[in-house]
Design a protein around this motif. Structure first.
Motif, PDB file in Angstrom:
ATOM      1  N   ILE A   1      -0.398   6.930   4.359  1.00  0.00           N
ATOM      2  CA  ILE A   1      -0.332   8.223   3.706  1.00  0.00           C
ATOM      3  C   ILE A   1       0.557   9.297   4.214  1.00  0.00           C
ATOM      4  CG2 ILE A   1      -1.528  10.363   3.149  1.00  0.00           C
ATOM      5  CD1 ILE A   1      -4.018   8.599   2.978  1.00  0.00           C
ATOM      6  N   LYS A   2       0.649   9.347   5.661  1.00  0.00           N
ATOM      7  CA  LYS A   2       1.619  10.322   6.411  1.00  0.00           C
ATOM      8  C   LYS A   2       3.107   9.999   6.202  1.00  0.00           C
ATOM      9  CE  LYS A   2       2.073  13.150  10.336  1.00  0.00           C
ATOM     10  NZ  LYS A   2       3.738  13.374  10.068  1.00  0.00           N
TER      11      LYS A   2
ATOM     12  N   HIS B   1       1.373  12.427  -9.570  1.00  0.00           N
ATOM     13  CA  HIS B   1       0.489  13.612  -9.633  1.00  0.00           C
ATOM     14  C   HIS B   1       1.262  14.884  -9.064  1.00  0.00           C
ATOM     15  CE1 HIS B   1      -3.115  11.452 -10.953  1.00  0.00           C
ATOM     16  NE2 HIS B   1      -2.708  10.353  -9.956  1.00  0.00           N
ATOM     17  N   PHE B   2       1.918  14.684  -8.164  1.00  0.00           N
ATOM     18  CA  PHE B   2       2.742  15.730  -7.607  1.00  0.00           C
ATOM     19  C   PHE B   2       4.291  15.841  -7.392  1.00  0.00           C
ATOM     20  CE2 PHE B   2      -0.935  14.281  -4.978  1.00  0.00           C
ATOM     21  CZ  PHE B   2      -1.999  15.278  -5.328  1.00  0.00           C
ATOM     22  N   GLU B   3       4.679  14.884  -8.075  1.00  0.00           N
ATOM     23  CA  GLU B   3       6.501  14.358  -7.990  1.00  0.00           C
ATOM     24  C   GLU B   3       6.900  14.547  -6.532  1.00  0.00           C
ATOM     25  OE1 GLU B   3       8.296  17.312 -10.671  1.00  0.00           O
ATOM     26  OE2 GLU B   3       7.663  16.429 -12.448  1.00  0.00           O
ATOM     27  N   LEU B   4       7.554  15.512  -6.083  1.00  0.00           N
ATOM     28  CA  LEU B   4       7.926  15.308  -4.911  1.00  0.00           C
ATOM     29  C   LEU B   4       7.564  16.434  -4.067  1.00  0.00           C
ATOM     30  CD1 LEU B   4      11.732  15.136  -5.550  1.00  0.00           C
ATOM     31  CD2 LEU B   4      10.279  13.286  -5.121  1.00  0.00           C
TER      32      LEU B   4
ATOM     33  N   ARG C   1      -6.636  11.719  -2.581  1.00  0.00           N
ATOM     34  CA  ARG C   1      -6.448  10.678  -3.675  1.00  0.00           C
ATOM     35  C   ARG C   1      -6.414   9.082  -3.209  1.00  0.00           C
ATOM     36  NH1 ARG C   1      -5.577  12.341  -8.965  1.00  0.00           N
ATOM     37  NH2 ARG C   1      -5.343  14.640  -9.148  1.00  0.00           N
ATOM     38  N   CYS C   2      -6.008   8.993  -2.103  1.00  0.00           N
ATOM     39  CA  CYS C   2      -5.556   7.537  -1.805  1.00  0.00           C
ATOM     40  C   CYS C   2      -6.433   6.866  -0.649  1.00  0.00           C
ATOM     41  CB  CYS C   2      -4.010   7.531  -1.278  1.00  0.00           C
ATOM     42  SG  CYS C   2      -2.935   7.922  -2.705  1.00  0.00           S
ATOM     43  N   TYR C   3      -6.969   7.918   0.215  1.00  0.00           N
ATOM     44  CA  TYR C   3      -7.602   7.502   1.452  1.00  0.00           C
ATOM     45  C   TYR C   3      -8.911   6.534   0.968  1.00  0.00           C
ATOM     46  CZ  TYR C   3     -10.234   7.465   5.885  1.00  0.00           C
ATOM     47  OH  TYR C   3     -10.709   7.059   7.062  1.00  0.00           O
ATOM     48  N   GLY C   4      -9.674   6.600   0.197  1.00  0.00           N
ATOM     49  CA  GLY C   4     -10.762   5.861  -0.164  1.00  0.00           C
ATOM     50  C   GLY C   4     -10.394   4.359  -0.635  1.00  0.00           C
ATOM     51  N   GLU C   5      -9.460   4.574  -1.511  1.00  0.00           N
ATOM     52  CA  GLU C   5      -8.501   3.036  -1.844  1.00  0.00           C
ATOM     53  C   GLU C   5      -8.045   2.376  -0.885  1.00  0.00           C
ATOM     54  OE1 GLU C   5      -7.482   0.138  -4.382  1.00  0.00           O
ATOM     55  OE2 GLU C   5      -9.023   1.612  -4.648  1.00  0.00           O
ATOM     56  N   LEU C   6      -7.448   2.974   0.115  1.00  0.00           N
ATOM     57  CA  LEU C   6      -6.863   2.260   1.146  1.00  0.00           C
ATOM     58  C   LEU C   6      -7.862   1.703   2.188  1.00  0.00           C
ATOM     59  CD1 LEU C   6      -3.926   4.782   2.219  1.00  0.00           C
ATOM     60  CD2 LEU C   6      -3.735   2.555   1.141  1.00  0.00           C
TER      61      LEU C   6
ATOM     62  N   ALA D   1       0.874  -1.279  -0.152  1.00  0.00           N
ATOM     63  CA  ALA D   1       0.061   0.126   0.030  1.00  0.00           C
ATOM     64  C   ALA D   1       0.814   1.331   0.124  1.00  0.00           C
ATOM     65  CB  ALA D   1      -0.934   0.046   1.412  1.00  0.00           C
ATOM     66  N   ALA D   2       2.136   1.143   0.743  1.00  0.00           N
ATOM     67  CA  ALA D   2       2.726   2.497   0.686  1.00  0.00           C
ATOM     68  C   ALA D   2       3.617   2.735  -0.461  1.00  0.00           C
ATOM     69  CB  ALA D   2       3.684   2.251   1.829  1.00  0.00           C
ATOM     70  N   ASN D   3       3.926   1.623  -1.235  1.00  0.00           N
ATOM     71  CA  ASN D   3       4.526   1.642  -2.484  1.00  0.00           C
ATOM     72  C   ASN D   3       3.405   2.295  -3.582  1.00  0.00           C
ATOM     73  OD1 ASN D   3       7.037   0.631  -2.079  1.00  0.00           O
ATOM     74  ND2 ASN D   3       6.269  -1.333  -2.466  1.00  0.00           N
ATOM     75  N   TRP D   4       2.282   1.720  -3.384  1.00  0.00           N
ATOM     76  CA  TRP D   4       1.223   2.480  -4.295  1.00  0.00           C
ATOM     77  C   TRP D   4       0.795   3.821  -3.936  1.00  0.00           C
ATOM     78  CZ3 TRP D   4      -3.880   4.183  -2.689  1.00  0.00           C
ATOM     79  CH2 TRP D   4      -4.577   4.546  -4.006  1.00  0.00           C
ATOM     80  N   VAL D   5       0.658   4.203  -2.916  1.00  0.00           N
ATOM     81  CA  VAL D   5       0.559   5.554  -2.476  1.00  0.00           C
ATOM     82  C   VAL D   5       1.716   6.629  -2.829  1.00  0.00           C
ATOM     83  CG1 VAL D   5       0.403   7.278  -0.290  1.00  0.00           C
ATOM     84  CG2 VAL D   5      -0.859   5.243  -0.372  1.00  0.00           C
ATOM     85  N   SER D   6       3.016   5.922  -2.952  1.00  0.00           N
ATOM     86  CA  SER D   6       4.073   6.568  -3.261  1.00  0.00           C
ATOM     87  C   SER D   6       3.852   6.983  -4.855  1.00  0.00           C
ATOM     88  CB  SER D   6       5.522   5.835  -2.926  1.00  0.00           C
ATOM     89  OG  SER D   6       6.699   6.425  -3.490  1.00  0.00           O
ATOM     90  N   ALA D   7       3.904   6.019  -5.712  1.00  0.00           N
ATOM     91  CA  ALA D   7       3.657   6.171  -6.948  1.00  0.00           C
ATOM     92  C   ALA D   7       2.671   7.047  -7.413  1.00  0.00           C
ATOM     93  CB  ALA D   7       3.202   4.714  -7.663  1.00  0.00           C
TER      94      ALA D   7
END
Length: 360
Positions: free
Chosen positions: A70-71, A38-41, A51-56, A27-33
Motif C-alpha cells: 500500500i505504501k 477512487h482518488f485519482e492521483l 480500502r485495500c488492507y482487508g483484501e490484501l 497486488a500492487a497493480n490492483w491497489v494502484s487501480a
C-alpha cells in the motif's frame, strides 16, 4: 568468511521467491487501480489502507507486506504528483533487509520470511553498499538469475583544473581512440557480434515460440556484453585522465547515424552499437573521479589537420588513414580525430569557464 548458514536460494527457497514476485506485482497493480478509481492521483496511505488492507490480507499477505504494498503504491503516486527529484526513494522497509557482515539478505515471501540468503558481489560493490546504499531495494528474476537491485548515492569528487585534455573519438572499427593514441579496438567484439547475428538469423528462420524466447534472451545477453565493454573502456579512459590530471573531451553524437557513412556490411553494427551509452559512462565516471568533461562539435574532426589546421576531404584518402595535403602530417585517422577533439575541448573549456565581464 560467511558462516555455514549462508547460501544462495536453494530448491525450497526458489519456488517461494518465484511465487512471491508475481503475487506482489499483481497486488500492487490492483491497489494502484483502486487508488486511481477512487482518488485519482490524491490517495493517501490511510485512505488506501482502509480500502485495500482487508483484501490484501485475504490474498495471503502478512500485515507488514500488505502495509508495504500500500505504501509503495501511495509513494509512487506522490512521486508522480509532486515530481520528486530522482534519487529520493523514500524510507527503508523490512520486506528485504541486508546483513553486510555475512553477505546475506532476509526476504519476505508468501510462504514466510527466508533468512540467510547469500548474495554475491565484488569487494568494491560491497563497500559501496555499506557506505552509500539509499532507500529501498528490489528483487528481480532475469534469465534464470535472481538479482538484488540497490541504489547507491555517491557524491561527486571535487573537480580539478585540467592540465590539458584527452580527446576521445568513437567509431565502429575502433570503439574508442584517444588523442594519446590508445586504441580500444572493436575487432574482437565484431567477431562476437557477427556470430550472434548468424545465430539470430537461424532462430528467426524457425518462427516458433521457443525460438522467439531464445531471440529475446540472446538480445539481452548481447546488450549486457556491450554494456560490459563500454564500462571497461570508460573506466580505462577516465583512469588515464585522472592520473595525468587532464580533462576529457568527446564529440557530440547528435545525428551521427545520418552524418557517418559506412559500408553496407557495417550498417547493422552502426545502428545497433550503443554509442551514446559509452559517452554517458565516461561522463558519469568522470564526475565521480573529479575529471573535467566536455562535449564538442564533431564537424570535420577527421578531415582537419591538428598541426596546421588545413581542412579538406582529401586529407583522409581512406577510412583508416590521414595525410594532410598541406603540411604532410600523416597517421591513423581515428588518432588524428582524437587530437582535434582534444584541441576543441581545451578551447571550449576556457570559453565555458571564462569569468563574466565586470559590470560597467
Amino acid at each position: 568468511m560467511p558462516d555455514a548458514g549462508c547460501r544462495m536460494p536453494d530448491a525450497v527457497q526458489t519456488p517461494a521467491l518465484e511465487r512471491a514476485l508475481p503475487a506482489i506485482n499483481e497486488a500492487a497493480n490492483w491497489v494502484s487501480a483502486v487508488s486511481f478509481e477512487h482518488f485519482e492521483l490524491k490517495g493517501s496511505v490511510r485512505e488506501l489502507r482502509n480500502r485495500c488492507y482487508g483484501e490484501l490480507k485475504a490474498r495471503g499477505f502478512g500485515a507488514q507486506a500488505a502495509q508495504h504494498i500500500i505504501k509503495r503504491v501511495a509513494d509512487a503516486y506522490t512521486t508522480l504528483r509532486s515530481n520528486i527529484k530522482a534519487g529520493n526513494l523514500g524510507p527503508e522497509h523490512r520486506c528485504l533487509s541486508w546483513n553486510y557482515d555475512t553477505q546475506t539478505v532476509s526476504i519476505w515471501t508468501l510462504d514466510g520470511r527466508i533468512k540467510n540468503v547469500r548474495f554475491v558481489c565484488s569487494r568494491g560493490a560491497l563497500k559501496q553498499l555499506v557506505e552509500h546504499r539509499q532507500g529501498e531495494s528490489d528483487l528481480a528474476f532475469r534469465d534464470g538469475k535472481w538479482l538484488l537491485i540497490a541504489t547507491c548515492e555517491i557524491l561527486e569528487a571535487p573537480q580539478f583544473e585540467p592540465k590539458g585534455f584527452i580527446g576521445v573519438d568513437r567509431g565502429i572499427t575502433n570503439l574508442a581512440t584517444t588523442s594519446d593514441g590508445d586504441n580500444h579496438s572493436g575487432r574482437r567484439l565484431g567477431r562476437y557480434r557477427r556470430w550472434q547475428a548468424r545465430k539470430r538469423a537461424e532462430l528467426q528462420a524457425r518462427q516458433t515460440r521457443s525460438a522467439k524466447q531464445l531471440l529475446n534472451k540472446r538480445a539481452r545477453r548481447e546488450a549486457r556484453h556491450a554494456t560490459h565493454i563500454n564500462h571497461k573502456i570508460a573506466k580505462t579512459v577516465v583512469a588515464v585522465a585522472q592520473r595525468t590530471e587532464r580533462g576529457l573531451a568527446l564529440e557530440q553524437l547528435k545525428g551521427i547515424r545520418e552524418r557517418v557513412t559506412v559500408p553496407r556490411d557495417q550498417r547493422a553494427r552502426q545502428s545497433s552499437w550503443p554509442f551514446h551509452q559509452l559517452g554517458s559512462f565516461i561522463a558519469y565516471k568522470a564526475k565521480r573521479a573529479g575529471v573535467p568533461f566536455i562535449e564538442v562539435d564533431p564537424a570535420y574532426t577527421s578531415q582537419r589537420c591538428p598541426r596546421c589546421g588545413h581542412t579538406e576531404r582529401a586529407n583522409r584518402p581512406t577510412r583508416d588513414h590521414f595525410h594532410c595535403r598541406r603540411c604532410g602530417l600523416a597517421g591513423p585517422a581515428d588518432h588524428v580525430a582524437g587530437a582535434n577533439i582534444a584541441q576543441r575541448g581545451a578551447t571550449a573549456w576556457v570559453f565555458v569557464n571564462m569569468p563574466d565581464p565586470a559590470p560597467a
